[in-house]
Design a protein around this motif. Structure first.
Motif, PDB file in Angstrom:
ATOM      1  N   TRP A 124       0.832  -1.208   0.000  1.00 42.68           N
ATOM      2  CA  TRP A 124       0.000   0.000   0.000  1.00 42.68           C
ATOM      3  C   TRP A 124       0.862   1.251   0.000  1.00 42.68           C
ATOM      4  CZ3 TRP A 124       0.553   3.532   3.840  1.00 42.68           C
ATOM      5  CH2 TRP A 124       1.068   3.103   5.074  1.00 42.68           C
ATOM      6  N   MET A 125       1.996   1.184   0.680  1.00 42.95           N
ATOM      7  CA  MET A 125       2.888   2.340   0.735  1.00 42.95           C
ATOM      8  C   MET A 125       3.562   2.553  -0.616  1.00 42.95           C
ATOM      9  SD  MET A 125       5.914   3.188   3.483  1.00 42.95           S
ATOM     10  CE  MET A 125       4.820   3.045   4.879  1.00 42.95           C
ATOM     11  N   LEU A 126       3.927   1.467  -1.272  1.00 43.94           N
ATOM     12  CA  LEU A 126       4.525   1.591  -2.602  1.00 43.94           C
ATOM     13  C   LEU A 126       3.536   2.238  -3.564  1.00 43.94           C
ATOM     14  CD1 LEU A 126       6.769   1.129  -4.653  1.00 43.94           C
ATOM     15  CD2 LEU A 126       5.820  -1.164  -5.034  1.00 43.94           C
ATOM     16  N   ARG A 127       2.278   1.832  -3.512  1.00 39.00           N
ATOM     17  CA  ARG A 127       1.282   2.433  -4.397  1.00 39.00           C
ATOM     18  C   ARG A 127       1.182   3.946  -4.156  1.00 39.00           C
ATOM     19  NH1 ARG A 127      -1.229  -2.443  -3.182  1.00 39.00           N
ATOM     20  NH2 ARG A 127      -2.538  -1.507  -1.583  1.00 39.00           N
ATOM     21  N   LEU A 128       1.178   4.347  -2.906  1.00 34.70           N
ATOM     22  CA  LEU A 128       1.130   5.773  -2.589  1.00 34.70           C
ATOM     23  C   LEU A 128       2.401   6.469  -3.043  1.00 34.70           C
ATOM     24  CD1 LEU A 128      -0.406   8.111  -1.251  1.00 34.70           C
ATOM     25  CD2 LEU A 128       0.692   7.476   0.911  1.00 34.70           C
ATOM     26  N   ARG A 129       3.554   5.850  -2.831  1.00 27.61           N
ATOM     27  CA  ARG A 129       4.832   6.443  -3.235  1.00 27.61           C
ATOM     28  C   ARG A 129       4.872   6.653  -4.747  1.00 27.61           C
ATOM     29  NH1 ARG A 129       6.845   9.264  -1.943  1.00 27.61           N
ATOM     30  NH2 ARG A 129       8.755   8.791  -3.011  1.00 27.61           N
ATOM     31  N   ILE A 130       4.320   5.722  -5.510  1.00 30.04           N
ATOM     32  CA  ILE A 130       4.313   5.870  -6.972  1.00 30.04           C
ATOM     33  C   ILE A 130       3.528   7.117  -7.362  1.00 30.04           C
ATOM     34  CG2 ILE A 130       3.423   4.866  -9.117  1.00 30.04           C
ATOM     35  CD1 ILE A 130       4.202   2.093  -7.885  1.00 30.04           C
ATOM     36  N   ILE A 131       2.355   7.287  -6.781  1.00 32.57           N
ATOM     37  CA  ILE A 131       1.531   8.453  -7.092  1.00 32.57           C
ATOM     38  C   ILE A 131       2.248   9.742  -6.694  1.00 32.57           C
ATOM     39  CG2 ILE A 131      -0.601   9.671  -6.480  1.00 32.57           C
ATOM     40  CD1 ILE A 131      -1.843   6.813  -6.100  1.00 32.57           C
ATOM     41  N   LEU A 132       2.819   9.751  -5.494  1.00 34.74           N
ATOM     42  CA  LEU A 132       3.437  10.978  -4.989  1.00 34.74           C
ATOM     43  C   LEU A 132       4.732  11.329  -5.720  1.00 34.74           C
ATOM     44  CD1 LEU A 132       2.770  10.577  -1.169  1.00 34.74           C
ATOM     45  CD2 LEU A 132       1.424  11.808  -2.889  1.00 34.74           C
ATOM     46  N   SER A 133       5.610  10.350  -5.930  1.00 35.52           N
ATOM     47  CA  SER A 133       6.872  10.654  -6.623  1.00 35.52           C
ATOM     48  C   SER A 133       6.628  11.002  -8.082  1.00 35.52           C
ATOM     49  CB  SER A 133       7.845   9.475  -6.520  1.00 35.52           C
ATOM     50  OG  SER A 133       8.478   9.482  -5.275  1.00 35.52           O
ATOM     51  N   ALA A 134       5.742  10.270  -8.730  1.00 38.71           N
ATOM     52  CA  ALA A 134       5.438  10.581 -10.133  1.00 38.71           C
ATOM     53  C   ALA A 134       4.771  11.950 -10.229  1.00 38.71           C
ATOM     54  CB  ALA A 134       4.547   9.497 -10.730  1.00 38.71           C
ATOM     55  N   GLY A 135       3.826  12.222  -9.340  1.00 36.11           N
ATOM     56  CA  GLY A 135       3.135  13.512  -9.378  1.00 36.11           C
ATOM     57  C   GLY A 135       4.064  14.682  -9.130  1.00 36.11           C
ATOM     58  N   LEU A 136       4.874  14.590  -8.092  1.00 37.19           N
ATOM     59  CA  LEU A 136       5.795  15.681  -7.785  1.00 37.19           C
ATOM     60  C   LEU A 136       6.895  15.779  -8.837  1.00 37.19           C
ATOM     61  CD1 LEU A 136       6.461  17.970  -5.852  1.00 37.19           C
ATOM     62  CD2 LEU A 136       7.833  16.353  -4.523  1.00 37.19           C
ATOM     63  N   GLY A 137       7.374  14.637  -9.304  1.00 43.20           N
ATOM     64  CA  GLY A 137       8.415  14.639 -10.332  1.00 43.20           C
ATOM     65  C   GLY A 137       7.942  15.267 -11.632  1.00 43.20           C
ATOM     66  N   VAL A 138       6.751  14.910 -12.072  1.00 39.78           N
ATOM     67  CA  VAL A 138       6.217  15.446 -13.332  1.00 39.78           C
ATOM     68  C   VAL A 138       5.915  16.943 -13.216  1.00 39.78           C
ATOM     69  CG1 VAL A 138       4.221  15.348 -14.898  1.00 39.78           C
ATOM     70  CG2 VAL A 138       5.371  13.241 -14.209  1.00 39.78           C
ATOM     71  N   THR A 139       5.318  17.372 -12.111  1.00 39.12           N
ATOM     72  CA  THR A 139       5.046  18.808 -11.969  1.00 39.12           C
ATOM     73  C   THR A 139       6.350  19.603 -11.866  1.00 39.12           C
ATOM     74  OG1 THR A 139       4.696  18.534  -9.577  1.00 39.12           O
ATOM     75  CG2 THR A 139       2.727  18.608 -10.969  1.00 39.12           C
ATOM     76  N   THR A 140       7.352  19.033 -11.220  1.00 41.03           N
ATOM     77  CA  THR A 140       8.656  19.709 -11.123  1.00 41.03           C
ATOM     78  C   THR A 140       9.310  19.796 -12.502  1.00 41.03           C
ATOM     79  OG1 THR A 140       8.901  18.967  -8.841  1.00 41.03           O
ATOM     80  CG2 THR A 140      10.905  19.683  -9.966  1.00 41.03           C
ATOM     81  N   LEU A 141       9.209  18.738 -13.297  1.00 38.67           N
ATOM     82  CA  LEU A 141       9.750  18.778 -14.655  1.00 38.67           C
ATOM     83  C   LEU A 141       8.990  19.788 -15.513  1.00 38.67           C
ATOM     84  CD1 LEU A 141      10.470  15.005 -15.352  1.00 38.67           C
ATOM     85  CD2 LEU A 141      12.143  16.872 -15.171  1.00 38.67           C
ATOM     86  N   ALA A 142       7.680  19.866 -15.325  1.00 36.05           N
ATOM     87  CA  ALA A 142       6.893  20.856 -16.085  1.00 36.05           C
ATOM     88  C   ALA A 142       7.355  22.272 -15.743  1.00 36.05           C
ATOM     89  CB  ALA A 142       5.413  20.683 -15.775  1.00 36.05           C
ATOM     90  N   LEU A 143       7.600  22.527 -14.474  1.00 40.09           N
ATOM     91  CA  LEU A 143       8.098  23.837 -14.056  1.00 40.09           C
ATOM     92  C   LEU A 143       9.481  24.105 -14.637  1.00 40.09           C
ATOM     93  CD1 LEU A 143       6.668  23.620 -10.502  1.00 40.09           C
ATOM     94  CD2 LEU A 143       6.388  25.649 -11.961  1.00 40.09           C
ATOM     95  N   ALA A 144      10.311  23.073 -14.726  1.00 39.86           N
ATOM     96  CA  ALA A 144      11.649  23.235 -15.308  1.00 39.86           C
ATOM     97  C   ALA A 144      11.561  23.626 -16.767  1.00 39.86           C
ATOM     98  CB  ALA A 144      12.448  21.926 -15.161  1.00 39.86           C
ATOM     99  N   ALA A 145      10.552  23.105 -17.463  1.00 37.42           N
ATOM    100  CA  ALA A 145      10.393  23.385 -18.892  1.00 37.42           C
ATOM    101  C   ALA A 145       9.825  24.776 -19.144  1.00 37.42           C
ATOM    102  CB  ALA A 145       9.471  22.335 -19.515  1.00 37.42           C
ATOM    103  N   LEU A 146       9.200  25.354 -18.125  1.00 40.94           N
ATOM    104  CA  LEU A 146       8.580  26.675 -18.300  1.00 40.94           C
ATOM    105  C   LEU A 146       9.583  27.752 -17.960  1.00 40.94           C
ATOM    106  CD1 LEU A 146       5.112  25.818 -16.770  1.00 40.94           C
ATOM    107  CD2 LEU A 146       5.660  26.147 -19.186  1.00 40.94           C
TER     108      LEU A 146
END
Length: 146
Positions: A124-146
């Motif tokens: 259950w923790m891995l499932r949450l970690r996937i959502i959180l790391s992917a979500g934060l990672g993708v939004t951070t990459l989007a900010l890097a591109a802007l």
């Protein structure tokens, strides 16, 4: 050991994505752009450092955890610090620093998967970690591109 994701963990975990999402919105206003990028960098660096502490705590709580976990657990704080060096010396920033942190947050899932396979991190923790790391990672990459 818990076998199910506590509702409060899900809610608070998902709420942890809000600061980066707000930065993603604020970056489009010239009046708040620099503040948004600075806050996004700081938030990604803090959360990445926190992730290392999380791994350390899992290892300490798991007798027989492999020694490599402790070494890997200190890397997020060091990488977060290094990612700030361009800002510290007045070089190109924040795009490259945000990109480094975004990639690192997503790559951190490799450690989470390994910890899960070693039965150090519950499913259950891995499932949450996937959502959180992917979500934060993708939004951070989007900010890097802007």
């Amino acid at each position: 050991m818990q076998t199910k994701l506590p509702p409060s963990a899900r809610l608070l975990g998902l709420a942890g994505l809000l600061p980066q999402i707000l930065c993603l919105v604020a970056v489009f206003d010239e009046n708040t752009r620099y503040i948004a990028l600075s806050a996004a960098f700081l938030y990604a660096a803090l959360i990445f450092s926190f992730l290392g502490g999380f791994w350390w705590g899992l290892a300490v709580a798991s007798p027989g955890a492999p020694r490599w976990v402790y070494s890997v657990a200190v890397l997020p704080s060091l990488l977060a610090l290094v990612s700030g060096i361009p800002w510290m010396i007045g070089s190109t920033w924040p795009g490259p620093s945000l990109a480094l942190l975004g990639i690192a947050l997503i790559a951190a899932l490799w450690v989470d998967v390994r910890l899960n396979r070693l039965n150090i991190m519950p499913d259950w923790m891995l499932r949450l970690r996937i959502i959180l790391s992917a979500g934060l990672g993708v939004t951070t990459l989007a900010l890097a591109a802007l």
